[in-house]
Design a protein around this motif. Structure first.
Motif, short mmCIF file in Angstrom:
data_model
loop_
_atom_site.label_atom_id
_atom_site.label_comp_id
_atom_site.label_asym_id
_atom_site.label_seq_id
_atom_site.Cartn_x
_atom_site.Cartn_y
_atom_site.Cartn_z
N THR A 83 0.84 -1.20 0.00
CA THR A 83 0.00 0.00 0.00
C THR A 83 0.87 1.25 0.00
O THR A 83 0.38 2.33 -0.27
N GLY A 84 2.14 1.08 0.38
CA GLY A 84 3.05 2.22 0.48
C GLY A 84 3.08 2.84 1.85
O GLY A 84 3.78 3.82 2.09
N GLU A 85 2.31 2.29 2.78
CA GLU A 85 2.24 2.81 4.14
C GLU A 85 2.99 1.90 5.10
O GLU A 85 3.20 0.73 4.81
N ILE A 86 3.36 2.45 6.26
CA ILE A 86 3.96 1.62 7.31
C ILE A 86 2.95 0.54 7.69
O ILE A 86 1.75 0.80 7.80
N GLY A 87 3.45 -0.68 7.90
CA GLY A 87 2.58 -1.79 8.28
C GLY A 87 2.24 -2.72 7.13
O GLY A 87 1.43 -3.63 7.30
N ASP A 88 2.85 -2.51 5.95
CA ASP A 88 2.58 -3.40 4.82
C ASP A 88 3.08 -4.81 5.06
O ASP A 88 2.53 -5.76 4.52
N GLY A 89 4.11 -4.97 5.88
CA GLY A 89 4.56 -6.31 6.25
C GLY A 89 5.98 -6.62 5.85
O GLY A 89 6.73 -5.76 5.42
N LYS A 90 6.32 -7.89 5.98
CA LYS A 90 7.67 -8.39 5.68
C LYS A 90 7.57 -9.75 5.01
O LYS A 90 6.61 -10.49 5.20
N ILE A 91 8.61 -10.10 4.26
CA ILE A 91 8.73 -11.42 3.64
C ILE A 91 10.05 -12.02 4.11
O ILE A 91 11.09 -11.36 4.07
N PHE A 92 10.00 -13.27 4.54
CA PHE A 92 11.18 -14.01 4.98
C PHE A 92 11.29 -15.28 4.14
O PHE A 92 10.28 -15.90 3.81
N VAL A 93 12.52 -15.68 3.83
CA VAL A 93 12.75 -16.89 3.04
C VAL A 93 13.66 -17.82 3.84
O VAL A 93 14.71 -17.40 4.33
N TYR A 94 13.23 -19.08 3.96
CA TYR A 94 13.96 -20.09 4.74
C TYR A 94 14.29 -21.30 3.86
O TYR A 94 13.49 -21.66 3.00
N PRO A 95 15.40 -21.96 4.13
CA PRO A 95 15.67 -23.21 3.42
C PRO A 95 14.77 -24.33 3.97
O PRO A 95 14.44 -24.35 5.14
N VAL A 96 14.37 -25.23 3.09
CA VAL A 96 13.59 -26.41 3.48
C VAL A 96 14.46 -27.62 3.18
O VAL A 96 14.86 -27.84 2.03
N LEU A 97 14.75 -28.41 4.19
CA LEU A 97 15.64 -29.55 4.03
C LEU A 97 14.96 -30.75 3.40
O LEU A 97 15.58 -31.51 2.67
N GLU A 98 13.69 -30.95 3.69
CA GLU A 98 12.99 -32.12 3.17
C GLU A 98 11.49 -31.84 3.17
O GLU A 98 10.98 -31.09 3.98
#
Length: 112
Positions: A83-98
């Motif tokens: 939205t361009g405003e504070i509070g839009d969020g975050k994205i995190f990326v994790y490895p998946v082993l199996e």
């Protein structure tokens, strides 16, 4: 394989799910969560008294995908949730082993 976790505004959830489907995401898990970052909560009034809500409702979207799909899915989530405003969020990326499909016993990328 990678897991993408996106914490977004709840009102953007349907747009994000639509964008993920359009991007070819094989599956998604959604959680209703609470939290805050720089948005730091809001002040509300109830029966003439002020009170502070430090934890705001958010939606967390989780997707497990092949490594080569990560950037495309990040772009899909970002464009749908922004939205361009504070509070839009975050994205995190994790490895998946199996990954294991319980029904068939398939493993790895075949299971996702």
């Amino acid at each position: 394989m990678r897991e993408i976790r996106a914490v977004i505004r709840p009102e953007k959830l349907q747009e994000v799910l639509g964008a993920l489907e359009k991007a070819g995401s094989p599956g998604v898990t959604v959680y209703q969560v609470e939290g805050h970052g720089r948005q730091a909560g809001i002040v509300e009034q109830f029966r003439g008294r002020e009170f502070r809500l430090d934890l705001l409702p958010k939606a967390e979207v989780r997707v497990v995908c092949r490594e080569e799909e990560v950037e495309n899915l990040i772009q899909a989530i970002s464009s749908a949730a922004r939205t361009g405003e504070i509070g839009d969020g975050k994205i995190f990326v994790y490895p998946v082993l199996e990954a294991v499909r319980i029904r068939s016993g398939e493993r790895g990328e075949k299971a996702i």
